[in-house]
Design a protein around this motif. Structure first.
Motif, PDB file in Angstrom:
ATOM      1  N   CYS A 170     -39.399  15.758  24.739  1.00 36.72           N
ATOM      2  CA  CYS A 170     -40.367  15.208  23.799  1.00 36.72           C
ATOM      3  C   CYS A 170     -41.464  14.467  24.551  1.00 36.72           C
ATOM      4  O   CYS A 170     -41.173  13.601  25.377  1.00 36.72           O
ATOM      5  CB  CYS A 170     -39.665  14.264  22.827  1.00 36.72           C
TER       6      CYS A 170
ATOM      7  N   CYS B  17     -41.367  10.430  23.073  1.00 36.22           N
ATOM      8  CA  CYS B  17     -40.304   9.467  23.392  1.00 36.22           C
ATOM      9  C   CYS B  17     -39.508   9.863  24.624  1.00 36.22           C
ATOM     10  O   CYS B  17     -38.677   9.097  25.094  1.00 36.22           O
ATOM     11  CB  CYS B  17     -39.376   9.282  22.196  1.00 36.22           C
TER      12      CYS B  17
ATOM     13  N   CYS C  85     -39.244  16.496  17.362  1.00 36.01           N
ATOM     14  CA  CYS C  85     -38.179  15.785  18.079  1.00 36.01           C
ATOM     15  C   CYS C  85     -37.229  15.143  17.073  1.00 36.01           C
ATOM     16  O   CYS C  85     -37.679  14.508  16.119  1.00 36.01           O
ATOM     17  CB  CYS C  85     -38.831  14.711  18.952  1.00 36.01           C
TER      18      CYS C  85
ATOM     19  N   CYS D  15     -37.715  10.772  17.526  1.00 36.76           N
ATOM     20  CA  CYS D  15     -38.933  10.085  17.057  1.00 36.76           C
ATOM     21  C   CYS D  15     -39.639  10.902  15.984  1.00 36.76           C
ATOM     22  O   CYS D  15     -40.585  10.424  15.375  1.00 36.76           O
ATOM     23  CB  CYS D  15     -39.862   9.782  18.222  1.00 36.76           C
TER      24      CYS D  15
HETATM   25 ZN   LIG Z   1     -39.315  12.153  20.506  1.00 39.41          ZN
END
Ligand SMILES: [Zn+2]
Ligand SMILES: [Zn+2]
Length: 179
Positions: A87, A90, A105, A108
């Motif tokens: 991701c 994050c 993701c 997040c």
């Molecule tokens: Zn993420």
């Protein structure tokens, strides 16, 4: 070759312990020019980093820029096939879903604006899709996204099954109007 580029290369190549990495990241947080050099140097080596990587927390940036596996894989793009990706928001190493391809993701909930129609990978925007709302009408949870580059909005299906399902508490929070 500037001193900055040399310093960036040293950061990428040095064998750093966890503690050292943390200290370097703390220094890097105060040094925008060096972060820019680091991003440029990592990209030159084939690590894909998005536009806003310069403003990531330095710990995340360092980890990503130094990830040698990232050079081999395409990093940061949820794919149309069911495969793992990292991701860009994050840093979570997202595993395969098992049933379907992910477009965001699970931690997040962020995605990337790469589709015109879901799954077609026809948009070259590439902005980060931020989860801005959620709706569970009819028992099918969907997440509302807004692209932070072009501002377009869309709905994507939440993925609540699989080994690593979407973070349910986060979906509830954005459904209730939080972030
Ligand atoms: Zn993420
Ligand atoms: Zn966009």
């Amino acid at each position: 070759v500037t001193d900055m580029a040399t310093a960036a290369r040293a950061l990428l190549d040095a064998d750093l312990s966890r503690g050292e990495l943390k200290r370097r990241a703390a220094d890097l947080d105060k040094d925008l020019a060096l972060r820019q050099s680091l991003v440029a140097e990592a990209r030159r080596r084939g690590v894909e980093l998005p536009e806003d990587a310069t403003f990531w927390p330095s710990k995340v940036l360092l980890r990503r820029a130094r990830d040698r596996e990232a050079v081999a894989h395409v990093v940061g793009t949820p794919t149309h096939r069911d495969e793992r990706f990292s991701c860009v928001v994050c840093g979570l190493d997202v595993p395969e879903h098992g049933r379907t391809a992910r477009d965001h993701c699970p931690r997040c909930l962020s995605g990337l604006h790469v589709d015109v129609i879901p799954g077609d990978r026809a948009s070259d925007c590439g902005g980060v899709l931020r989860a801005v709302g959620a709706d569970g009408a009819g028992g099918r949870w969907r997440i509302r996204y807004r692209c932070d580059r072009c501002g377009s909005e869309r709905w994507n299906q939440a993925l609540l099954d699989g080994d690593v399902p979407d973070d349910w508490s986060r979906i509830c929070a954005i459904a209730a109007g939080g972030t």
